[in-house]
Design a protein around this motif. Sequence first.
Motif, mmCIF file in Angstrom:
data_model
loop_
_atom_site.group_PDB
_atom_site.id
_atom_site.type_symbol
_atom_site.label_atom_id
_atom_site.label_comp_id
_atom_site.label_asym_id
_atom_site.label_seq_id
_atom_site.Cartn_x
_atom_site.Cartn_y
_atom_site.Cartn_z
ATOM 1 N N ASN A 141 39.448 40.451 19.285
ATOM 2 C CA ASN A 141 39.426 41.768 17.971
ATOM 3 C C ASN A 141 38.697 42.875 19.311
ATOM 4 O OD1 ASN A 141 38.877 43.737 16.286
ATOM 5 N ND2 ASN A 141 37.784 42.713 14.384
ATOM 6 N N LEU A 142 39.420 43.862 19.138
ATOM 7 C CA LEU A 142 38.764 44.541 20.266
ATOM 8 C C LEU A 142 38.230 45.889 19.596
ATOM 9 C CD1 LEU A 142 42.231 45.505 22.144
ATOM 10 C CD2 LEU A 142 40.727 43.855 22.923
ATOM 11 N N ARG A 143 37.453 45.685 17.955
ATOM 12 C CA ARG A 143 36.912 46.059 17.731
ATOM 13 C C ARG A 143 35.349 45.681 17.846
ATOM 14 N NH1 ARG A 143 40.103 48.659 12.860
ATOM 15 N NH2 ARG A 143 41.038 50.828 13.648
ATOM 16 N N ASN A 144 35.622 44.100 17.709
ATOM 17 C CA ASN A 144 34.144 42.971 17.507
ATOM 18 C C ASN A 144 34.890 42.548 18.767
ATOM 19 O OD1 ASN A 144 32.682 41.886 17.706
ATOM 20 N ND2 ASN A 144 33.040 40.823 15.349
ATOM 21 N N LYS A 145 34.647 42.712 20.875
ATOM 22 C CA LYS A 145 34.991 42.139 21.522
ATOM 23 C C LYS A 145 34.070 40.727 21.628
ATOM 24 C CE LYS A 145 37.178 46.358 23.738
ATOM 25 N NZ LYS A 145 36.687 47.286 24.667
ATOM 26 N N SER A 146 34.395 39.191 22.438
ATOM 27 C CA SER A 146 33.660 38.164 22.514
ATOM 28 C C SER A 146 33.214 38.485 23.593
ATOM 29 C CB SER A 146 34.993 37.462 21.991
ATOM 30 O OG SER A 146 36.085 36.722 23.862
ATOM 31 N N ALA A 147 31.892 37.313 23.204
ATOM 32 C CA ALA A 147 31.429 38.036 24.425
ATOM 33 C C ALA A 147 31.701 37.201 25.814
ATOM 34 C CB ALA A 147 30.075 37.216 24.487
ATOM 35 N N ASP A 148 33.205 36.244 25.554
ATOM 36 C CA ASP A 148 34.024 35.594 27.168
ATOM 37 C C ASP A 148 35.002 36.578 26.930
ATOM 38 O OD1 ASP A 148 32.926 33.301 26.753
ATOM 39 O OD2 ASP A 148 34.581 32.254 26.246
ATOM 40 N N LEU A 149 35.202 37.941 26.331
ATOM 41 C CA LEU A 149 36.108 39.052 27.019
ATOM 42 C C LEU A 149 34.958 40.093 28.025
ATOM 43 C CD1 LEU A 149 38.634 39.947 26.993
ATOM 44 C CD2 LEU A 149 38.019 41.282 25.282
ATOM 45 N N HIS B 94 37.143 46.332 32.988
ATOM 46 C CA HIS B 94 38.119 47.274 31.830
ATOM 47 C C HIS B 94 37.463 47.012 31.066
ATOM 48 C CE1 HIS B 94 40.060 48.839 35.341
ATOM 49 N NE2 HIS B 94 40.139 48.297 35.400
ATOM 50 N N LYS B 95 36.891 45.799 30.066
ATOM 51 C CA LYS B 95 36.409 44.728 28.674
ATOM 52 C C LYS B 95 37.798 45.612 27.904
ATOM 53 C CE LYS B 95 31.678 46.427 28.961
ATOM 54 N NZ LYS B 95 31.856 47.024 30.324
ATOM 55 N N LYS B 96 38.746 44.519 28.558
ATOM 56 C CA LYS B 96 39.786 44.816 27.600
ATOM 57 C C LYS B 96 40.660 43.303 27.801
ATOM 58 C CE LYS B 96 42.791 47.807 30.482
ATOM 59 N NZ LYS B 96 43.722 49.311 30.957
ATOM 60 N N VAL B 97 42.154 43.116 26.957
ATOM 61 C CA VAL B 97 43.376 42.151 27.474
ATOM 62 C C VAL B 97 44.040 42.625 27.824
ATOM 63 C CG1 VAL B 97 42.226 40.935 25.533
ATOM 64 C CG2 VAL B 97 44.122 42.384 25.373
ATOM 65 N N PRO B 98 45.244 42.080 28.674
ATOM 66 C CA PRO B 98 44.956 40.314 28.673
ATOM 67 C C PRO B 98 43.642 40.213 29.823
ATOM 68 C CG PRO B 98 46.705 41.327 29.978
ATOM 69 C CD PRO B 98 45.980 42.167 29.181
ATOM 70 N N VAL B 99 43.293 38.743 29.501
ATOM 71 C CA VAL B 99 42.838 38.205 30.648
ATOM 72 C C VAL B 99 43.365 36.626 30.444
ATOM 73 C CG1 VAL B 99 40.524 37.558 31.465
ATOM 74 C CG2 VAL B 99 40.202 39.570 30.588
ATOM 75 N N LEU B 100 43.596 36.424 31.464
ATOM 76 C CA LEU B 100 43.622 34.730 32.097
ATOM 77 C C LEU B 100 43.075 34.061 32.169
ATOM 78 C CD1 LEU B 100 46.584 32.713 31.981
ATOM 79 C CD2 LEU B 100 46.833 33.502 34.352
ATOM 80 N N VAL B 101 42.009 33.333 32.024
ATOM 81 C CA VAL B 101 40.914 32.543 32.694
ATOM 82 C C VAL B 101 41.376 30.679 32.985
ATOM 83 C CG1 VAL B 101 38.925 31.492 32.001
ATOM 84 C CG2 VAL B 101 39.717 33.421 31.366
ATOM 85 N N HIS B 102 42.095 30.304 34.622
ATOM 86 C CA HIS B 102 42.338 29.165 34.534
ATOM 87 C C HIS B 102 40.928 28.566 35.434
ATOM 88 C CE1 HIS B 102 44.788 27.476 38.250
ATOM 89 N NE2 HIS B 102 45.084 26.461 36.953
ATOM 90 N N THR B 103 41.513 26.939 34.926
ATOM 91 C CA THR B 103 40.184 26.253 35.495
ATOM 92 C C THR B 103 38.619 26.959 35.430
ATOM 93 O OG1 THR B 103 40.470 26.740 37.645
ATOM 94 C CG2 THR B 103 41.267 24.431 36.679
ATOM 95 N N GLY B 104 38.659 27.807 34.487
ATOM 96 C CA GLY B 104 37.337 28.694 33.782
ATOM 97 C C GLY B 104 36.985 29.799 35.171
ATOM 98 N N LYS B 105 37.769 30.300 35.895
ATOM 99 C CA LYS B 105 38.261 31.609 36.745
ATOM 100 C C LYS B 105 39.057 32.318 35.653
ATOM 101 C CE LYS B 105 37.590 29.027 40.954
ATOM 102 N NZ LYS B 105 38.364 28.292 42.775
ATOM 103 N N PRO B 106 38.443 33.680 35.820
ATOM 104 C CA PRO B 106 38.357 34.780 34.932
ATOM 105 C C PRO B 106 40.029 35.926 35.820
ATOM 106 C CG PRO B 106 36.936 34.886 35.649
ATOM 107 C CD PRO B 106 37.032 34.222 36.044
ATOM 108 N N ILE B 107 40.934 36.094 35.395
ATOM 109 C CA ILE B 107 42.241 36.852 36.331
ATOM 110 C C ILE B 107 42.835 38.107 35.346
ATOM 111 C CG2 ILE B 107 44.256 37.592 37.259
ATOM 112 C CD1 ILE B 107 43.523 33.895 37.004
ATOM 113 N N PRO B 108 41.881 39.506 35.644
ATOM 114 C CA PRO B 108 42.156 40.309 34.169
ATOM 115 C C PRO B 108 44.039 40.888 34.698
ATOM 116 C CG PRO B 108 40.417 41.571 35.730
ATOM 117 C CD PRO B 108 40.887 39.869 35.923
#
Length: 217
Positions: free
Chosen positions: A36-44, A51-65
């Motif tokens: 919910n981009l009006r209430n972004k999760s702590a993980d995001l 950028h604080k936006k989607v998409p973000v892929l998380v592969h084996t704990g490593k994030p790629i925006p």
Amino acid sequence: MSNEVKLHALGGSPFVCRVKIALSMKGIKYENIEENLRNKSADLLKYNPVHKKVPVLVHTGKPIPESLVIIEYIDDVWKGVPVLPQDPYEKAVARFWAKFIDDMCIPAAFKVVDSNGEEKAIAEACEQLQKLENELKVKGTKFFGGDNINIVDIAGDFIAYWLGALEEASKIKYATREKFPKIHEWADNFLNYPVVKEILPPRERVVAYYKMKFGKV
């Protein structure tokens, strides 16, 4: 695999859909985390602090925006159906056109709406689309990727689907079939491509979102 691959997403986003198409092409199972981009999760916020936006892929704990970066990562990590050309020159050309869509075509489309259909803005948007039209003419293939879709086709999902919804919502139509026959022919083929067809959000939902976003309701 679903525990290893997570996608922070927003169902109606063309950028998120790009990543979902690439994941589907490779047959990768993943956990979809709807944001919910009006209430972004702590993980995001943790995974994409810039950028604080989607998409973000998380592969084996490593994030790629960033969608195009994610698609290249997916293509590097998972073999099988290629998303980028294998030839270095062709790969560079594909990267160029994918970036061109993001840097020139999409901003120009929103500028048309922001200006309430100002003639200059429409002319600029048409100028950018004409460059894509010309590229399709030169290639003479069904897709930018030839007989199958590649990163340029996936990057063009906004033009194939969201642009028409944006025109409908704003009541400003300029990207007509008469003006851009090759783009429309490509879009028809792209939207009927099996992995694309199953991922696209309902059109009425996209139109309703744009009407709300631009105060057209």
